[in-house]
Enzyme design. Sequence first.
Site, PDB file in Angstrom:
ATOM      1  N   ASN A 125     -26.234  69.085 -16.656  1.00 45.19           N
ATOM      2  CA  ASN A 125     -25.192  69.203 -17.671  1.00 45.19           C
ATOM      3  C   ASN A 125     -24.160  70.267 -17.301  1.00 45.19           C
ATOM      4  OD1 ASN A 125     -23.913  68.548 -20.103  1.00 45.19           O
ATOM      5  ND2 ASN A 125     -24.848  70.290 -21.133  1.00 45.19           N
ATOM      6  N   GLY A 180     -15.094  62.889 -33.110  1.00 46.85           N
ATOM      7  CA  GLY A 180     -16.105  63.364 -34.051  1.00 46.85           C
ATOM      8  C   GLY A 180     -15.791  64.713 -34.660  1.00 46.85           C
ATOM      9  N   ASP A 204     -23.446  58.941 -29.949  1.00 48.14           N
ATOM     10  CA  ASP A 204     -22.878  59.516 -28.725  1.00 48.14           C
ATOM     11  C   ASP A 204     -23.924  59.583 -27.619  1.00 48.14           C
ATOM     12  OD1 ASP A 204     -20.403  59.898 -29.847  1.00 48.14           O
ATOM     13  OD2 ASP A 204     -20.789  61.952 -30.457  1.00 48.14           O
ATOM     14  N   ASP A 264     -25.158  46.698 -21.094  1.00 47.46           N
ATOM     15  CA  ASP A 264     -26.463  46.288 -21.615  1.00 47.46           C
ATOM     16  C   ASP A 264     -26.892  47.107 -22.829  1.00 47.46           C
ATOM     17  OD1 ASP A 264     -28.614  44.507 -21.432  1.00 47.46           O
ATOM     18  OD2 ASP A 264     -29.853  45.960 -20.360  1.00 47.46           O
ATOM     19  N   HIS A 297      -9.980  69.401 -23.313  1.00 44.26           N
ATOM     20  CA  HIS A 297     -10.500  70.626 -22.716  1.00 44.26           C
ATOM     21  C   HIS A 297      -9.384  71.571 -22.286  1.00 44.26           C
ATOM     22  CE1 HIS A 297     -13.794  67.726 -22.417  1.00 44.26           C
ATOM     23  NE2 HIS A 297     -14.566  68.766 -22.593  1.00 44.26           N
TER      24      HIS A 297
END
Length: 721
Positions: free
Chosen positions: A104, A400, A567, A624, A662
Site C-alpha cells: 500500500n 465518497g 470500494d 468478473d 492528490h
Amino acid sequence: MKTYAYGFPRLGKQREFKRLIEGYWAQKVTEEELLTGIKELNRKREETYQKYVNAHPQGEMTLYDPMLDMALLFGVYKAETLDEYFNLCRGKDALEMTKWFNTNYHYLVPDFEGKKPCFKVTTPVWNRHEGARENVHLIAPFTFLKLSKNLPQEYFEEALKELTEIVVQYINEKGFESVHLEDPALVMELTEKEWNLIQDAYKSFEKANAEINIFTYYDSVDCLQKLFDLPVSGVGVDFAHDRGENLAQLREIDPKGKKLFAGVVDGRNVWRNDLFKTAEVISELSKKFDVVVTNAAPLFHLPVNLLGVTLPEELLKKVAFAEEKLKELQLISQILSGDEAEAKEWVAELESSFGEITKVRERVKSLKEEDFVRKPSYQERIKKQQEVLNLPLFPTTTIGSFPQTEEVRRVRLLYKKGRLSEEDYKTFIRGEIAKAIQIQEDLDIDVFVHGEFERTDMVEFFAEKMKGIATTGNGWVISYGTRCYRPPIIYGDVERDGQMTISEIVFAQSLTEKPVKGMLTGPVTIIAWSYVREDIPTSEVAYQIALALKDEIKDYEKAGIKIVQIDEPAIREKAPIKKRNWDEYFDWAIKSFRLCHSSVKPETQIHTHMCYSEFGEIINYIVDMDFDVISIEASRSKGDIIETFEKVAFDRQIGLGVWDIHSPYVPSLEEMEVIVERALKVIPKENFWINPDCGLKTRRWEEVIPALKNMITVARKLRKT
C-alpha cells in the site's frame, strides 16, 4: 552473528516528517527549518538502528519518494529548488502515482515519454546522500527502469547499461565504501532475455570502488544462482514471503563467496517472529554461507514502535512494530550465541489464541457457489436501475469523502478523548452532512455522498465497528508522500458489531430527493490495508468480512438506499507479484466482492472504486466482479487507461477520474475535457460517468468547489452535444 536492518520508517513517532513537510507547503516552515528538521529526524532513526543492529543503510531519508530522488539524481528530471521538487510530487506537473509492488505504499512513476533516455549525475536540491559513506542507499538500475513508464523496449538494454555505468561513476566520485542497492524487481517473473540484460549491464559493478550489496524482497527470486553470479559482495533475499522457494534454492546453489543477507524478520506484517525456529534456519545456512541476519522487507510498512498503542493486552504480546523487529534481529543473534533467556520470554505467548467466534466460522463453511452469484444478469438489472434512478447522460458524482477540515478533526478528537458527549458529536456530524448535502444541491450533482465526516480512514472506521479487528490509536504508516494511515490488526474471527454506517447515510438521504450512495470498504481492501492474521487462510478472512458487509447492504436496502458503493482500490495491489499465483488469489478476491452484493435487489445499483493500479493486467478479473458502475483514476495517467478498455468487451458503466485530488491544483475545463474526449472514443456515452479520481477528504473546500463546478460544467456541455 552480524545483524543488519533497512527501511526503518521515516515518519517519526509523532509524525514529525508529515508536520515538517506540510508545514513547508503551508509556508509555516522555512526551507532551512525543513531541512534541519529532516536531518534531526534522520539522526533519531539512525540512533534507533544503532541500538539494536550492527549496520544499516545511510541516505535512506527522502522528502517524498525514493524513485523521484533517483530520477533527479541521474538527470531524468530537473529541480533546482524545493518548490520545483514538490511540483513533481503534487503540483501541476505531478508524476503519475502507483503502488510499490503489491504493497500500500505509492511511488511516483518516472516517465520517459517514449524517448531515448540520457543519464547524467546531477546535484539535486535535495541531496540525501550528503555525508554518507557506508551502505549508501540506492534503488538499483533494473528496478528503476522496470518500474518507470514509456521507456521504449528498443532502448531498455542500452538504458540499463548506461544507467548502471552512471551509478558506478556516482559511487566512485563520492568515494562510497559500500552500497545498499535495492533491486526488488528481480523477484518478478523475468524472461531469460531480461536476466541476460541484467547480467551484462551489472558487469559494470566490477568497476565500483565499493562493496555492492543487492537486496531483493516481497517474494522469491526465480534464478537465485544468477544473482549470486553477479559481481556483488552480498545478496539479500526474503524468507518471509517467498513460499519457501528462496530457501529451497539456497540449499542447492554455489554461494560464490558472497554474503547472504537472510531476510528472516517480516517487514510487512506485525506478528512476532518464531525466533527459535528462525535460528535453526540461520544455523543451517551458516554452514554454507557467510550469513548476515536482516529483515525480509523494508520496515516502513510498519508503525515506528508499540509505545502508546491502544491494543488488547493479549495482542500486545503477539505483535512487533518496526523498532521491535529490530529487537527481534538482536534476539536471533543472541540465540545463536547461546543466550536464550530473553528470546524465550519474547515468544512465550505465541501459541495462545483468542477471538474465535464459532457462528462466524460455521457461516463461512456453509457457503455454496450460488452465494457468490448475483441474479439477474447485468443487462436485465441495469434497465430496472435506470427506471428507478432516472439519471441524465453523463451523471456526475464524487467518490465518497468531502474535506475533513481542522474543525472536523478537532471535534472528532474531543469526542475520542471523552471531552465531547456522543449526542453532541452526532449532532455536529449531522450538521456537517447537512452542509455537504446543500453544497451538492447547489452544485446540482446527480448522485450524492454524505461526506464521511465521521470516518477517520476508510479501513480503520470499519475496523472499529467489527469484532476480531483491533485499531492501534497511533500506529501510523506512510501511504504516499506525507499521507498516513493506521492499519488495523485482524487477529480473530470477524463480524459486525451492529449496524456500521446506516444512520449517517439514511440521515443524508432524508435531506434530498437525489440518490445518496451507501459507502462501504470492500473485503480485499480491508485485508490489504490491515495486518492480517496468519493462522487461517486469507480467503476465509475475506469471506468473514464480506458476510459482515452483506448484512450491512441488506440494512441499506431496508432503509431505501438505492446505490451502494463497495470500494476496492487495493484489489490489484494485493495480487501476488508473480502472475503464476494470480488465479488462486483472484478466485477468492472476486468471490469475496461478489459475496457482498450477490443477494441484493436488481434495482439496487452496485458501484465500486479503484485507483492507481495497472488495470490493463487485470481487466478481465475486474469485469468478473459483476458490479454495475466502476470509477477509476485517469487524471495523472492523462487518460492512458483508456487503452485498456479498447482491448476488452466492457459493457458496464464507468467513471474515469477527470481531476487529480492528490494535488491542490484545480484543473481547467479544457484539461478535464481532454480526458473525457479521449475516453468517449472507446466508452459509449450512455455508460459514462463524470467524477474525480478519488475521495476529497485531504483537499480544502476552496479547491473542491471550483473543481466540482468545472467538472459539472463539462458534463452539462457534453449533454448538449
